[in-house]
Design a protein around this motif. Structure first.
Motif, short mmCIF file in Angstrom:
data_model
loop_
_atom_site.label_atom_id
_atom_site.label_comp_id
_atom_site.label_asym_id
_atom_site.label_seq_id
_atom_site.Cartn_x
_atom_site.Cartn_y
_atom_site.Cartn_z
N THR A 117 39.35 32.52 40.59
CA THR A 117 40.42 32.75 41.56
C THR A 117 41.06 34.12 41.32
O THR A 117 41.50 34.42 40.20
N GLU A 126 45.41 42.76 46.81
CA GLU A 126 46.62 43.28 47.42
C GLU A 126 46.38 43.93 48.78
O GLU A 126 47.33 44.27 49.48
N GLY A 129 45.26 38.64 49.71
CA GLY A 129 45.74 37.32 49.34
C GLY A 129 44.93 36.73 48.21
O GLY A 129 44.17 37.42 47.54
N THR A 130 45.09 35.42 48.01
CA THR A 130 44.43 34.72 46.91
C THR A 130 43.18 34.02 47.41
O THR A 130 43.19 33.36 48.46
N HIS A 131 42.08 34.20 46.66
CA HIS A 131 40.79 33.65 47.07
C HIS A 131 40.09 33.03 45.86
O HIS A 131 40.21 33.54 44.74
N THR A 186 43.53 37.45 43.23
CA THR A 186 44.44 37.85 44.29
C THR A 186 44.25 39.33 44.58
O THR A 186 44.33 40.15 43.66
#
Length: 353
Positions: free
Chosen positions: A210, A214, A229-231, A212
């Protein structure tokens, strides 16, 4: 006078004798089954150990480079042979597309004639090994590449104003280590290299990673498209993130290094979150992934040595890992290249000796 004959019905304990015989045969059968299972288990364990050990490729860097190297730091010996090592270490870690093969080529790797080091990091483990500093070296850095022994014999010529990653291309791990030691005056105690396929398999074996980001990423070369975002990424996506440079910032190697450093921390957190010791099958998958694409110096080229090294890092957490990039400035001779910025770069390397 007739004496009772043991083993005949109606006389003495013949019924109990047959029952005891059946129990004895059952115990012998169970014992043989258990022994067979044990042999099979030991055989499987032996095969697994051999397989993992055979995965690792070792390179005798110390012998190839000889004594003309930066000195080793003075360290306090372990109190006993059984004690885990805890001294400070410097390790050159490379990510490469050096190995041929269908899987590497599917992931964007080169063939055996086009070896390159896409990622270069010097990992400094502090004494006690509970904290670390990871220094990224931009592959576009212009350096003086020293003369290096060639794998096929002979030596390369000294090259001034050469790109840093050309060292691996012309002389493999030995020249990569010698070039890093020449530009930093820091002894590399160990060498670790993982190829594209091995990295992707490691991430998949860990269940993904996981991260993140920007900013949005859209890189036609790495084929990665992510919104800011967060992936949670699988192995192929994580490898694409590590290789991305044109879809972020100014398209230089410095932007890619930032993503790689984010990925390193995320991987450490993912590894820490795994309770591998309670899941032997998963532990084997991770170990197989780690070793499958791994090349090391001869000090780490066996499963036992790697295991002992890994055990010495049990106190190291992602929060105690500092990531930095070697200070650089745009090269006066080429706006698309960089050179070490002094005295900042020299001070950084001095702190790791």
């Amino acid at each position: 006078m007739f004496l009772p004959v043991t083993g005949l019905d109606g006389n003495g304990d013949g019924g109990r004798g047959r029952e005891a015989g059946r129990r004895s045969r059952a115990l012998r059968t169970a014992g043989l089954a258990l022994a067979g299972a044990l042999v099979l288990g030991l055989g499987a364990a032996g095969w697994a150990y051999w397989h993992l050990n055979d995965n690792i490729t070792g390179v005798d860097i110390d012998n190839a480079l000889g004594d003309n190297r930066p000195p080793r730091p003075v360290s306090t010996p372990s109190p006993s042979a059984a004690a885990l090592p805890g001294g400070a270490l410097n390790i050159l870690v490379l990510g490469s597309d050096s190995r041929s093969g269908r899987e590497n080529q599917r992931l964007g790797g080169g063939d055996s004639a086009g070896a390159r080091s896409d990622t270069a990091m010097v990992v400094h483990l502090d004494a006690g090994r509970s904290s670390a500093t990871v220094v990224s070296i931009p592959r576009d850095t212009l350096v003086t590449r020293p003369s290096c022994p060639r794998p096929s014999g002979g030596s390369t010529a000294v090259a001034h104003g050469s790109m840093f990653n050309s060292a691996y291309a012309v002389g493999g791990p030995v020249c990569a280590v010698k070039t890093v030691e020449s530009m930093t005056n820091v002894r590399m105690d160990h060498y670790l290299e993982i190829d594209f396929s091995g990295f992707a398999k490691l991430v998949d074996a860990l269940g993904g990673v996981t991260v993140t980001t920007e900013e949005d990423i859209a890189d036609e070369d790495s084929h990665l498209r992510l919104k800011a975002g967060t992936h949670h990424l699988d192995g192929t996506q994580a490898l694409a993130l590590a290789r991305t440079r044109h879809g972020i910032g100014d398209g230089s190697d410095l932007g890619r290094i930032g993503l790689q450093q984010t990925l390193v921390k995320a991987l450490l957190e993912q590894i820490a979150a795994q309770d591998l010791l309670t899941d032997p099958a998963k532990l084997y998958r991770v170990a197989d992934a780690v070793t499958a694409g791994l090349t090391t110096d001869t000090g780490l080229d066996s499963l036992s040595e790697l295991t002992r090294f890994g055990q010495s890092l049990q106190g190291l957490s992602a929060s105690r890992v500092t990531t930095v990039t070697m200070p650089v400035m745009r090269a006066p001779s080429d706006p698309n290249r960089v050179v070490a910025e002094q005295p900042e770069a020299r001070k950084l390397w001095e702190s790791l000796r």
